[in-house]
Design an enzyme around this catalytic site. Structure first.
Site, PDB file in Angstrom:
ATOM      1  N   ARG A   1      -7.203   7.525 -15.724  1.00  0.00           N
ATOM      2  CA  ARG A   1      -8.370   6.942 -15.063  1.00  0.00           C
ATOM      3  C   ARG A   1      -8.152   6.641 -13.579  1.00  0.00           C
ATOM      4  O   ARG A   1      -9.086   6.343 -12.847  1.00  0.00           O
ATOM      5  CB  ARG A   1      -8.809   5.672 -15.808  1.00  0.00           C
ATOM      6  CG  ARG A   1      -9.508   5.971 -17.116  1.00  0.00           C
ATOM      7  CD  ARG A   1      -9.645   4.746 -18.000  1.00  0.00           C
ATOM      8  NE  ARG A   1      -8.360   4.360 -18.583  1.00  0.00           N
ATOM      9  CZ  ARG A   1      -8.178   3.267 -19.329  1.00  0.00           C
ATOM     10  NH1 ARG A   1      -9.191   2.443 -19.564  1.00  0.00           N
ATOM     11  NH2 ARG A   1      -6.982   2.988 -19.818  1.00  0.00           N
TER      12      ARG A   1
ATOM     13  N   ALA B   1       4.673   4.854  45.214  1.00  0.00           N
ATOM     14  CA  ALA B   1       3.619   5.295  44.302  1.00  0.00           C
ATOM     15  C   ALA B   1       3.534   6.812  44.293  1.00  0.00           C
ATOM     16  O   ALA B   1       3.776   7.467  45.309  1.00  0.00           O
ATOM     17  CB  ALA B   1       2.283   4.694  44.731  1.00  0.00           C
TER      18      ALA B   1
END
Ligand code: UD1
Ligand code: MG
Length: 482
Positions: free
Chosen positions: A19, A431
């Site tokens: 089940r 950067a």
């Protein structure tokens, strides 16, 4: 009287569990971080039995493999065909050498809510009363499908267990049911199992018939009634699996809250049995804590976190984060929206911010990686700051390489650290740099193209465009006005 330590606990787990409608055997389904059979074994081991044996049958390779993983001391007995619970116990006794002297406790592999405490109560009632068999029973609101406990008048001695399918209408009205958990005298059990027949509606050897057989032979048959009927619920389908998970989760959260943990929304907080907390930890809604996750004193987690095998230090804050096998230091801050992968170690008061992914990375005390970065295979010292949108380029398509960044560094935004590479203590990077060479301590590294401005390009190449008009207006404005 000898101790109530059983000679054996037999766990029945040979059935298919049709089940569940699953490729996974029923007893291997998980609730709260443990398989169904794992929960049963954990409860059974509280009895400290001399032998712990699981009867396997359906999909036994998978079940045996799982058992070896979770508890190498567990023995298994094979029941090749599922001819009933009595037959299953017979297979276990054969595996144990036939004659088992002492108490044999039988439990089903699909009752994950059964507590060790209830098993201990059953085992001690069994030895204290000197019974041949003691069955754990419960009063349930709906007894459909269960074996009914037939007593000699109301509250009298148990005379038999009758399976639902074999029961008369008046027996079906009985609400006291067989939990499927028993304590037996091992010798008498073996003897009675030899007498069990298969003349019932399922053509099976019922373990439950042993009760009637022992009683007719003049032995003592007893019953212990479970305090909470929900404990003995067997899982047969996924609805019951979800109900059991809910109940167990609530138990775990209740225990945590009573120990001083704030759980803001127990309905959306899910924890594994192995999760641990210290006092004043706070858990916000939508949070899943798994495996060996630990929240230290005052740690605050959530909303919407999934942490697996992750330790969160005292006073740390973790928000909207997924973490696996990570360590978050005391008072550190993580998220919102961070992804900590295995091997991440974040130091005291450090920060891993928004849209940051880390893997195999040690981040020192007070260091910050606030935004939009990938940090893989890295060691970063103390009090450094990693600029936004940086990538630790750790993979050359074949191998992984390591990046080392020192303490008190300031790396620029949009840096690529092409590993293997080392940035010395106190160094800066500009950067937009692609750092391919080591940077000595205290240096500034600039690794980017020089900027070139081509004046009047828009007016020439995009005449009449909005950009050109804006540029023309700007050129007419006196300087300094904006
Ligand atoms: C069984 C009991 C019933 C009880 C109920 C509690 C019997 C005959 N009936 O019914 O009285 O109320 O449990 O949940 O015992 N198993 C095997 N081999 C087999 C058959 C079963 O190992 O040949 C295992 C299953 O995997 C399961 C357990 O035994 O873990 C119980 O089997 P199941 O078929 O679920 O029994 P029920 O019909 O529910
Ligand atoms: Mg059955």
């Amino acid at each position: 009287m000898s101790s109530s330590r059983p000679a054996a606990v037999v766990v029945l787990a040979a059935g298919e569990g049709t089940r569940m409608k699953s490729a996974t055997p029923k007893v291997l389904h998980d609730i709260c971080g443990r398989s169904l059979v794992g929960h049963v074994l954990a409860a059974a081991s509280e009895l400290n039995p001399e032998n712990l044996i699981v009867v396997v049958g359906h999909a036994r390779e998978k079940v045996v493999g799982h058992l070896a993983e979770i508890d190498p001391d567990v023995r298994t007995a094979v029941q090749a065909e599922q001819n009933g619970t009595g037959h299953a116990v017979r297979m276990a006794l054969e595996e144990l050498g036939g004659d088992v002297d002492g108490t044999v406790v039988v439990v089903c592999g699909d009752t994950p809510l059964l507590s060790g405490e209830t098993l201990l109560t059953l085992a001690s009632a069994h030895s204290a009363d000197g019974n041949a068999v003691t069955v754990l029973t419960a009063e349930v609101p709906d007894a459909t499908g269960y074996g009914r406990i037939v007593r000699d008048g109301a509250g009298g001695a148990v005379t038999a267990i009758v399976e639902h399918k074999d029961a008369s209408d008046s027996q079906r009205a009985i609400r006291e049911i067989n939990s499927g958990v028993f304590a037996f005298d091992g010798r008498l059990l073996a003897d009675a199992l030899g007498k069990v027949r298969t003349d019932n509606s399922q053509g099976e050897e019922y373990l439950t018939d042993v009760l009637g057989i022992l009683r007719e032979a003049g032995h003592r048959v007893g019953a212990a009634v479970a305090a909470d009927h929900r404990e003995i619920a067997g899982i047969n389908n996924r609805v019951q699996l979800a109900e059991a998970r809910r109940i167990l989760n609530d138990r775990l959260l209740t225990r945590a809250m009573l120990a001083g943990v704030s759980v803001l929304d127990p309905a959306t907080t899910w924890v594994d049995v192995t999760v641990t907390f210290e006092q004043d930890a706070i858990v916000h809604p939508g949070t899943q804590l798994q495996g060996a996750t630990h929240l230290a004193e005052g740690a605050e987690v959530g909303p919407n976190c999934r942490l697996k095998d992750t330790r969160v230090g005292a006073g740390a804050r973790v928000d909207n984060t997924v973490a696996d096998t990570a360590e978050v230091g005391p008072q550190a801050k993580v998220g919102p929206f961070a992804y900590l992968r295995p091997g991440t170690r974040i130091g005291l008061k450090a920060k891993v911010g928004t849209y940051v992914e880390t893997k195999n990375a040690t981040i020192g005390e007070g260091t910050k990686i606030p935004h939009l970065s990938y940090v893989g295979d890295a060691t970063i010292g103390e009090y450094s700051n990693i600029g936004a949108a940086s990538v630790f380029v750790n993979y050359d398509g074949q191998d992984k390489h390591h990046t080392t960044i020192g303490s008190h560094c300031r790396t620029g935004s949009d840096n690529m650290f092409v590993a293997p590479v080392t940035i010395g203590d106190g160094a800066y990077t500009a950067a937009g740099s692609v750092i391919t060479k080591d940077v000595p301590p205290g240096s500034l590294a600039v690794a980017r193209g020089q900027q070139r401005n081509i004046e009047g390009w828009v007016a020439r190449k995009r005449p009449g465009s909005a950009a050109a008009k804006a540029a023309e207006t700007a050129s007419r404005e006196p300087e300094g006005e904006g």
